[in-house]
Design an enzyme around this catalytic site. Sequence first.
Site, PDB file in Angstrom:
ATOM      1  N   HIS A  78      24.606 -41.455 -43.111  1.00  0.00           N
ATOM      2  CA  HIS A  78      24.129 -42.066 -44.364  1.00  0.00           C
ATOM      3  C   HIS A  78      23.998 -43.572 -44.224  1.00  0.00           C
ATOM      4  O   HIS A  78      23.044 -44.174 -44.704  1.00  0.00           O
ATOM      5  CB  HIS A  78      25.109 -41.735 -45.493  1.00  0.00           C
ATOM      6  N   CYS A 127      10.957 -51.106 -14.489  1.00  0.00           N
ATOM      7  CA  CYS A 127      11.589 -50.902 -15.799  1.00  0.00           C
ATOM      8  C   CYS A 127      12.625 -51.966 -16.142  1.00  0.00           C
ATOM      9  O   CYS A 127      13.329 -51.845 -17.135  1.00  0.00           O
ATOM     10  CB  CYS A 127      12.223 -49.519 -15.878  1.00  0.00           C
TER      11      CYS A 127
HETATM   12  C1  PEP Z   1      17.558 -53.058 -13.971  1.00  0.00           C
HETATM   13  O1  PEP Z   1      18.536 -53.350 -13.282  1.00  0.00           O
HETATM   14  O2  PEP Z   1      16.490 -53.701 -13.948  1.00  0.00           O
HETATM   15  C2  PEP Z   1      17.616 -51.910 -14.891  1.00  0.00           C
HETATM   16  C3  PEP Z   1      16.557 -51.513 -15.559  1.00  0.00           C
HETATM   17  O3  PEP Z   1      18.843 -51.300 -15.059  1.00  0.00           O
HETATM   18  P1  PEP Z   1      19.970 -51.853 -16.053  1.00  0.00           P
HETATM   19  O4  PEP Z   1      19.412 -53.035 -16.767  1.00  0.00           O
HETATM   20  O5  PEP Z   1      20.317 -50.741 -16.974  1.00  0.00           O
HETATM   21  O6  PEP Z   1      21.034 -52.169 -15.081  1.00  0.00           O
END
Ligand code: PEP
Length: 508
Positions: free
Chosen positions: A180, A471
Amino acid sequence: MAERVLVGSGVGNGVGVGPVFRVVDRSQRELSSAIGSRHNLTAIRGAVEVVADEIEQASGRAEVDAVMGALGMMLRDPSLVEQIKSRLADGVSADRAIRGAFAQFARSLASLGGYFAERSDDLVALAEKVIDTLVGVDEVELPTTPYVLVTDTLSPMVASKLDPAVVLAVITRTGTATSHTGIVLRSVKIPSVVGVSAIGLLTDGIDVLVDASSGQIFVEPSAEELENYARAEVFEDEVLPPIQPGELPVTVLANLGSSAEAEAAHRVGAEGVGLFRTELLFLGRQDPPTLDEQVLEYTRLLSFFEGQRVIVRVLDTDTDKPLPFLFFAGSGKYANRGFQVLLANHSILDTQLEALSIAQNNVPNSNLWVMAPMVITAAEANEFARSAKLHGIRNIGIMVEVPELVDALDDALEQIDFLSIGTNDLSQYTLGKNRHGVASDISDARDPKVLAVIERVLSIANARGIPVGVCGEAAADHESAKLFVEMGVDSLSASPALIPALRETLKQ
Ligand code: PEP
Ligand code: MG
């Protein structure tokens, strides 16, 4: 980069930046219930009623009213006071009788599953509210200048009274995005991250950046991080159409920390998930999450992204987030970090892979990819691939986060379907800097030494036809993103909040 990054479940899709105001944790208060004490059953019953009245009178938006109505009903359930009564009769103190009865009520709701299970966290916050009323503690005096509220528990009632002009963001230790309190926070449009086990690190006055779209909290964010997020601000209330095939030169995916953030990824048209960090399932616990708990979360995640790529990373431990149920592994600068820790705790890895495999089969049109963090050697990559295959995982990948892996990459790719470059760690370890603190920053990913490593990774992977994504935070840094695309990466994955601006940049 930020001094550290904490994770929780994101509520809403906004971003808030400001100084922390920490509400003192009162959950350890003790109240005597000895004969003659004023904290007797009559007084407690009165306090429960006062809180129920207050809740029912709190009005606002329709969804808030519905929440308050449901909570009022829970408080007026006679079995709640009966529970308190029997605990007092057993001689326990008033605070424990109240907390115990609310917790028991919460457990019985949790056992009903679904809607009721998601309400159980709200009762924990309401128990504290009843104790406040019983002892006559006024609501905490909150600052009048803008701040980020950090608190152990937050009742839906208090949440509904927060002024979004002053409360820039909310961080709580307890609660879930679907409780909630979560619903109310979403409705009053305050970016929030709930379920953050490490809030003890957030002391009064320190600056934080709260990214509700990815469930991340950047403690003392760097100038570069602030700049990146400032670009995102103009898009905050926009809902963008899904990215169309061919619209951008690479696939753009979202970084998420819990399934609660799926909606934020959809709002910005992400093509799937490029990094699902699973740490939240494990943090702040004495025992690892069960197979069933994990199946639930992964199934939920995959059903939000049917037909779209979802890259889940198996548990990535870090030295600043120790988990009591894991054996230590490794030595030197990688001690107790990365995939080697999971290899030293193989049953945890196996349970996680099994849960992912079950979830993959639960969702008919799922497209699950699973990767291991911080792989250092080819042997580790091969062992991950072997284990993942054994559990029926179809797309198996590894993260490139340490430069040593590059020398072993050709052998490491024998059984591997995809690579993901974690620029946060890769930059730090390539340049010998400290990731947390001012010593390193996002633009480090553009250092010639780091670019040379990425170049080598791309050439080895391309020769085998293996896709490579990025990423780390640099994937959403505009200069770096363009560079990565030119170098030939297949995908970029970033926090949903940063995707609209990234889409614009990549179109140019
Ligand atoms: C990174 O190291 O770039 C990554 C995406 O992993 P984390 O930030 O979770 O360590
Ligand atoms: Mg990393």
